[in-house]
Design a protein around this motif. Structure first.
Motif: not given
Lengths: 283, 283
Positions: B37-43
């Protein structure tokens, strides 16, 4: 597997017999076109690049004697892709260690000084990677083509540039000079694209077409400038530019080559490690 | 699906009732920990960010009246992760439009001037994104804690800072001020890590432990500085810093928020498009 090698990147070096007309702007020497291979080769050394640039920054910060720097000079006709090179080659770099400087038309104050006056403050500091988007070479390119300086002054500048770069190199600055060499057709296509897309109008300048009319004169000025100033300590590379991705790859490898040549280690501790570790644990 | 929202990023804003002790440095408000989720939200907004920063650069280059700029001020105790924020938030940005400035201990010349003297030249130009790695706030943080200036001078500085920032904001500079708020335990762990890894010795400075001994005094100085200078035009955000990735995400969203608030369009053509297109096609 199609590999892009350092030898290919270096093969674009301008030597004494260089002839600009012999370089095909549409060529991609050493690399067959294949998107997958390109992606792989472009990112092949990212981890090493990452470490090298951090080492350079670390050595600069720690004031390790002999620490060098890197200067990349980018030149090319309008739409040659200088901005794209900066963006794609350097956006994996730590922005803290990068200094990008774009040189536009000189101001009245700058014109009242020697041509190198405005350039010297932008030499890379130890530990820095500097990129010049256009440079002191404009003073022997547009200024020659447009007769903005007398011929004997232009003559003087070639030697002044060599001395300027020699002095920088003597402080361990690795200098890479790149001409992104595009074809007249490719430029035309790029200019039309900019005009047809309202989001790109800001990139277009009617003056670009005026310079384009002097294409041959610019090619001659580039060839002379590169031959007169391509030295062991500050070589020119003439990189085919019509295949943008090819040019970006070649530049990336040249930057990697320069960083490797600095033979860096991590800065040594200038404190007693055991003692500090003890203090930290107790803190 | 765990979404990170702009509301969460903004929720870290320092208001009049702010208390630093109430902010848990290990918290990740609005976001459950999950790497994917972090990867997705960060990008998530990378394409938009990309367009916004290019628009900002384009408007600056085209000298569009009213073009703004962005200034991000980063503060935090040693090892708070300022360098990591710069690296991870900004390395997707076009390096040409970024100006990173690290403020170290002032030189003798800088000390002989008003504290803002060395800062003013680094204000972002129109179209630029400037990042201050430490800043004029050091003059009310370390200088307060270490009694390097008399109390009445420190008092004067809070107001001087507000006026300085008000003036910048009046020129459409969006100012974001971030304190990366870490715990004492986290700092200890970071310092020990630096000491245990020879590749990181260059990041360590024995003076860091001396500052660490004044932890409470620094927390007090931070709280006062943030409360005194958090304004509508230059708000402070106190972002939990122990989860580095959380902090990077929050800062990235605040930068996005600032860029969006500039309401930019692509610069209009300042030439006759049809005419130029005709010229280009004939060229």
């Amino acid at each position: 597997m199609d590999k892009f090698t350092m030898e290919e990147a270096r093969s674009h070096r301008v030597g004494p017999d260089f002839s600009l007309a012999d370089v095909d702007p549409t060529s991609t020497p050493g690399f067959e076109w294949d998107k997958e291979a390109w992606e792989r080769e472009f990112h092949e050394h990212d981890a090493e690049l990452d470490e090298l640039q951090e080492k350079l920054y670390a050595n600069g910060r720690s004031k390790v004697p002999g620490t060098g720097a890197v200067l990349l000079v980018l030149q090319g006709m309008d739409t040659a892709g200088k901005g794209g090179v900066i963006r794609h080659v350097f956006n994996a770099f730590d922005p803290q260690a990068l200094k990008i400087k774009a040189f536009g038309a000189p101001t009245a104050e700058e014109r009242s000084h020697d041509f190198l006056w405005r350039v010297r403050p932008h030499e890379p500091a130890v530990g820095q990677i500097a990129v010049f988007d256009r440079s002191h070479y404009e003073d022997v390119l547009i200024q020659r083509v447009r007769h903005m300086a007398p011929p004997e002054e232009i003559e003087r500048r070639y030697d002044a540039i060599v001395e300027f770069e020699r002095e920088m190199a003597s402080r361990n600055v690795r200098i890479i000079k790149v001409m992104l060499h595009i074809s007249q057709d490719f430029q035309k296509q790029n200019l039309i694209e900019r005009l047809e897309d309202p989001d790109k109008h800001w990139k277009y300048n009617p003056g670009d077409l005026d310079e384009r009319e002097l294409w041959d004169e610019y090619q001659e000025a580039y060839e002379i400038a590169m031959k007169r100033t391509s030295t062991d300590f500050a070589p020119w590379y003439c990189i085919p530019g019509d295949r943008k991705k090819y040019a970006r790859m070649a530049v990336k490898y040249l930057v990697l080559d320069a960083l490797r040549s600095l033979n860096m280690s991590w800065p040594p501790a200038n404190f007693n490690v055991e003692l500090e570790l003890e203090r930290a644990k107790k803190s």
